[in-house]
Design a protein around this motif. Structure first.
Motif, PDB file in Angstrom:
ATOM      1  N   ARG A  93     -51.275  47.889   2.505  1.00 51.41           N
ATOM      2  CA  ARG A  93     -50.061  48.465   1.888  1.00 51.41           C
ATOM      3  C   ARG A  93     -49.397  47.407   1.012  1.00 51.41           C
ATOM      4  N   VAL A  94     -49.189  47.782  -0.236  1.00 50.46           N
ATOM      5  CA  VAL A  94     -48.638  46.871  -1.235  1.00 50.46           C
ATOM      6  C   VAL A  94     -47.292  47.415  -1.698  1.00 50.46           C
ATOM      7  N   LEU A  95     -46.255  46.577  -1.635  1.00 47.64           N
ATOM      8  CA  LEU A  95     -44.912  46.976  -2.062  1.00 47.64           C
ATOM      9  C   LEU A  95     -44.648  46.471  -3.474  1.00 47.64           C
ATOM     10  N   LEU A  96     -44.275  47.396  -4.376  1.00 49.29           N
ATOM     11  CA  LEU A  96     -43.956  47.051  -5.762  1.00 49.29           C
ATOM     12  C   LEU A  96     -42.445  46.932  -5.924  1.00 49.29           C
ATOM     13  N   ILE A  97     -41.987  45.779  -6.411  1.00 51.04           N
ATOM     14  CA  ILE A  97     -40.558  45.508  -6.606  1.00 51.04           C
ATOM     15  C   ILE A  97     -40.359  44.989  -8.024  1.00 51.04           C
ATOM     16  N   GLY A  98     -39.317  45.452  -8.699  1.00 54.77           N
ATOM     17  CA  GLY A  98     -39.053  44.934 -10.040  1.00 54.77           C
ATOM     18  C   GLY A  98     -37.851  45.581 -10.687  1.00 54.77           C
ATOM     19  N   PRO A  99     -37.370  44.999 -11.780  1.00 56.57           N
ATOM     20  CA  PRO A  99     -36.233  45.568 -12.504  1.00 56.57           C
ATOM     21  C   PRO A  99     -36.559  46.937 -13.080  1.00 56.57           C
ATOM     22  N   ILE A 100     -35.533  47.661 -13.454  1.00 51.20           N
ATOM     23  CA  ILE A 100     -35.692  48.973 -14.081  1.00 51.20           C
ATOM     24  C   ILE A 100     -36.539  48.838 -15.346  1.00 51.20           C
ATOM     25  N   GLY A 101     -37.519  49.729 -15.476  1.00 45.96           N
ATOM     26  CA  GLY A 101     -38.320  49.777 -16.693  1.00 45.96           C
ATOM     27  C   GLY A 101     -39.400  48.729 -16.807  1.00 45.96           C
TER      28      GLY A 101
ATOM     29  N   THR B 282     -40.531  51.591  -5.196  1.00 47.89           N
ATOM     30  CA  THR B 282     -39.122  51.502  -4.821  1.00 47.89           C
ATOM     31  C   THR B 282     -38.232  51.746  -6.034  1.00 47.89           C
ATOM     32  N   MET B 283     -36.939  51.857  -5.783  1.00 45.32           N
ATOM     33  CA  MET B 283     -35.966  51.888  -6.877  1.00 45.32           C
ATOM     34  C   MET B 283     -36.034  50.592  -7.659  1.00 45.32           C
ATOM     35  N   GLY B 284     -35.688  50.663  -8.930  1.00 39.50           N
ATOM     36  CA  GLY B 284     -35.632  49.456  -9.734  1.00 39.50           C
ATOM     37  C   GLY B 284     -34.481  48.555  -9.325  1.00 39.50           C
ATOM     38  N   LEU B 285     -34.668  47.250  -9.500  1.00 39.86           N
ATOM     39  CA  LEU B 285     -33.604  46.292  -9.202  1.00 39.86           C
ATOM     40  C   LEU B 285     -32.564  46.317 -10.314  1.00 39.86           C
ATOM     41  N   GLU B 286     -31.295  46.261  -9.928  1.00 42.75           N
ATOM     42  CA  GLU B 286     -30.204  46.143 -10.891  1.00 42.75           C
ATOM     43  C   GLU B 286     -29.342  44.949 -10.499  1.00 42.75           C
ATOM     44  N   GLU B 287     -28.697  44.344 -11.492  1.00 43.75           N
ATOM     45  CA  GLU B 287     -27.940  43.124 -11.212  1.00 43.75           C
ATOM     46  C   GLU B 287     -26.617  43.406 -10.520  1.00 43.75           C
ATOM     47  N   THR B 288     -26.049  44.598 -10.733  1.00 43.85           N
ATOM     48  CA  THR B 288     -24.745  44.894 -10.139  1.00 43.85           C
ATOM     49  C   THR B 288     -24.901  45.326  -8.688  1.00 43.85           C
ATOM     50  N   SER B 289     -23.908  44.998  -7.871  1.00 46.59           N
ATOM     51  CA  SER B 289     -23.931  45.403  -6.468  1.00 46.59           C
ATOM     52  C   SER B 289     -23.660  46.902  -6.375  1.00 46.59           C
ATOM     53  N   GLY B 290     -24.236  47.538  -5.364  1.00 44.75           N
ATOM     54  CA  GLY B 290     -24.056  48.978  -5.203  1.00 44.75           C
ATOM     55  C   GLY B 290     -24.898  49.800  -6.148  1.00 44.75           C
ATOM     56  N   ALA B 291     -25.866  49.166  -6.821  1.00 39.32           N
ATOM     57  CA  ALA B 291     -26.742  49.883  -7.742  1.00 39.32           C
ATOM     58  C   ALA B 291     -28.164  49.380  -7.552  1.00 39.32           C
ATOM     59  N   GLY B 292     -29.126  50.282  -7.719  1.00 33.12           N
ATOM     60  CA  GLY B 292     -30.516  49.880  -7.558  1.00 33.12           C
ATOM     61  C   GLY B 292     -30.888  49.654  -6.107  1.00 33.12           C
ATOM     62  N   LEU B 293     -32.021  49.012  -5.894  1.00 33.41           N
ATOM     63  CA  LEU B 293     -32.551  48.787  -4.551  1.00 33.41           C
ATOM     64  C   LEU B 293     -31.661  47.843  -3.748  1.00 33.41           C
ATOM     65  N   ASP B 294     -31.276  48.271  -2.533  1.00 34.53           N
ATOM     66  CA  ASP B 294     -30.441  47.452  -1.650  1.00 34.53           C
ATOM     67  C   ASP B 294     -31.300  46.398  -0.959  1.00 34.53           C
ATOM     68  N   LEU B 295     -30.790  45.169  -0.873  1.00 34.76           N
ATOM     69  CA  LEU B 295     -31.554  44.071  -0.277  1.00 34.76           C
ATOM     70  C   LEU B 295     -31.897  44.333   1.189  1.00 34.76           C
ATOM     71  N   GLU B 296     -30.992  45.012   1.918  1.00 35.94           N
ATOM     72  CA  GLU B 296     -31.262  45.292   3.330  1.00 35.94           C
ATOM     73  C   GLU B 296     -32.421  46.264   3.501  1.00 35.94           C
ATOM     74  N   ASP B 297     -32.601  47.146   2.516  1.00 40.69           N
ATOM     75  CA  ASP B 297     -33.713  48.085   2.586  1.00 40.69           C
ATOM     76  C   ASP B 297     -35.055  47.375   2.445  1.00 40.69           C
ATOM     77  N   ILE B 298     -35.073  46.217   1.795  1.00 38.67           N
ATOM     78  CA  ILE B 298     -36.314  45.456   1.628  1.00 38.67           C
ATOM     79  C   ILE B 298     -36.906  45.110   2.997  1.00 38.67           C
ATOM     80  N   THR B 299     -36.078  44.564   3.888  1.00 39.96           N
ATOM     81  CA  THR B 299     -36.550  44.194   5.225  1.00 39.96           C
ATOM     82  C   THR B 299     -37.040  45.420   5.989  1.00 39.96           C
ATOM     83  N   THR B 300     -36.313  46.517   5.879  1.00 38.86           N
ATOM     84  CA  THR B 300     -36.705  47.759   6.551  1.00 38.86           C
ATOM     85  C   THR B 300     -38.080  48.220   6.085  1.00 38.86           C
ATOM     86  N   ILE B 301     -38.321  48.119   4.769  1.00 37.44           N
ATOM     87  CA  ILE B 301     -39.622  48.528   4.212  1.00 37.44           C
ATOM     88  C   ILE B 301     -40.716  47.580   4.689  1.00 37.44           C
ATOM     89  N   LEU B 302     -40.454  46.269   4.607  1.00 33.61           N
ATOM     90  CA  LEU B 302     -41.472  45.282   4.990  1.00 33.61           C
ATOM     91  C   LEU B 302     -41.935  45.479   6.426  1.00 33.61           C
TER      92      LEU B 302
END
Length: 449
Positions: free
Chosen positions: A203-211, A267-287
């Motif tokens: 299982r491979v997790l893809l993480i990255g900014p929007i677009g 996953t959702m795309g990463l965004e620089e603002t808080s409360g938007a995009g992939l939440d950091l806590e969800d990363i651990t849950t996925i892993l």
């Protein structure tokens, strides 16, 4: 918010680039979007290296100036023997742009708190769409050649000018481009088996900014094994993430073939603002394998143990065995400090759990014209070589863990060279997954002893 787009047509961009040689323009500032004022200009353009101002007026002139030094609001005259002003008409694609060099290279431009100040031309004058024009002050030029006397701009843009360089004498990596290599890679993926008996698929997790191309990467791999271009995962260009659910995608060896031994988790795309995009806590849950397929992300609240979509007792096969960061090669240098901080925080979480990490650099063809002309030059391109260094520096990841690729985005037919790059990336993911399983086996052996 949609992506900020250039006003330059392809023909106009070629005219402008003819003043430099083999370069790439990256849009930093656009007056109609960011504001026709000096503060907005400096916020976007300070400490960005060589830049070119591109102004447009109703008379049909495209004009501006280039500097090879940083803007930093030092309130000093800057010496720059590479600086110049230029102008050409927007409706004449065959015109060679006029080029004006400074009267004294010690006063090429003034690095102040106002808009771009070339002495002879000052853009965003008075924090407005106006241009102050003073022929003979730093630069000599004819008004009719420069801007036709029209000193109100309809748009003002600033681009970073990146020298693409040429080709390396030897490729920085060896790769075979023959059809036999493509078949060899496909056979490797099809025949791969995790060394852990209780795990059927890596299982491979893809993480990255929007677009950046996460969903497009899965679609591209799916296309390679289907034998034609597919679009199962939602992909495209938007200001916010098109992926709103946690998705686990499986690939078949062909339309009616068996499932391949790899699952790609989007996953959702990463965004620089808080409360938007992939939440950091969800990363651990996925892993750790707790998040179920099709869980609807909530950027403001991470998945909780008592929530629907939470897997309470994940197996080793539910966990992530390799993390892949997907980055747009064209935007590596444009990533904001906040986004880099978020990526660093994710890296720390992944390191603590002990999951191997890989980076995909997408859109290498858009980043370098030489690669666009011939994808086989990807490891000979000086520009791509520099981007490999930048990614390694920004993310703290060894270059051996960074793989440049091109996704299928607008093509209707497959290309063997594109396939080889894509399949090479999948091969590395499976090898990294093996490293994860090796660590688990070593840990189990240690406990037994």
């Amino acid at each position: 918010m949609s992506a900020v787009r250039s006003n330059l047509t392809s023909a106009q961009e070629r005219q402008l680039c003819s003043l430099f040689g083999h370069v790439k323009l990256s849009l930093l500032f656009k007056g109609s979007v960011h504001g026709f004022n000096a503060g907005a200009f400096h916020a976007k353009c300070d400490i960005q290296g060589p830049t070119v101002v591109v102004a447009y007026n109703k008379t049909g002139f495209i004009f501006g100036g280039y500097v090879s030094k940083d803007y930093n609001q030092a309130n000093q005259h800057i010496a720059d023997d590479r600086a110049f002003l230029y102008s050409f008409k927007s409706d004449d694609s065959k015109q060679t742009p006029h080029r004006f060099t400074p009267r004294n290279t010690a006063q090429a431009f003034t690095n102040g708190t106002v808009g771009p100040n070339f002495g002879g031309l000052v853009f965003l004058h008075g924090n407005s769409t106006a241009v102050a024009s003073s022929p003979g002050n730093f630069y000599n030029f004819e008004v009719n050649e420069m801007h036709g006397g029209d000193l109100v701009t309809t748009e003002c843009e600033v681009y970073r000018v990146e020298d693409l360089g040429g080709l390396l004498e030897k490729p920085c990596r060896s790769i075979m481009w023959e059809s036999e290599k493509r078949k060899e890679l496909m056979d490797f993926v099809k025949s791969y088996k995790p060394i852990m008996n209780q795990v059927r698929q890596a299982r491979v997790l893809l993480i990255g900014p929007i677009g950046a191309g996460k969903s497009s990467f899965f679609n591209s791999i799916n296309s390679v094994f289907r034998g034609h271009v597919t679009s199962q995962a939602i992909s495209g260009s938007a200001g916010t993430s098109l992926t709103t659910q946690f998705r686990t995608y499986q690939v078949k060896a062909c339309r009616d073939g068996k499932l391949l031994p790899i699952v790609m988790c989007d996953t959702m795309g990463l965004e620089e603002t808080s409360g938007a995009g992939l939440d950091l806590e969800d990363i651990t849950t996925i892993l750790r394998g707790h998040m179920m397929d099709r869980y609807q992300f909530n950027p403001t609240v991470p998945l909780q143990p008592d929530s629907p979509g939470y897997r309470k007792n994940p197996t080793l096969g539910d966990m992530i065995h390799c993390v892949v960061y997907v980055l747009d090669t064209c935007k590596v240098k444009l990533m904001s400090p906040k986004l880099l901080e978020k990526l660093a925080a994710i890296r720390r979480k992944v390191n603590l759990i002990g999951v191997p990490q890989l980076v995909l650099m997408t859109k290498v063809d858009e980043a370098c014209q030489l690669v666009q002309q011939d994808l086989k030059e990807v490891y000979r391109s000086q520009y791509i070589e520099r981007k490999l260094e930048e990614v390694a520096l920004h993310l703290g990841i060894p270059r051996s863990c960074i793989v440049p690729i091109k996704n299928y985005c607008q093509e209707l037919e497959l290309d063997p060279n594109t396939d080889i790059l894509l399949l090479s990336a999948v091969q590395q993911m499976l090898r990294f997954a093996d490293n994860y399983f090796d660590d688990i086996c070593l840990g189990e052996d240690h406990e037994e002893k």
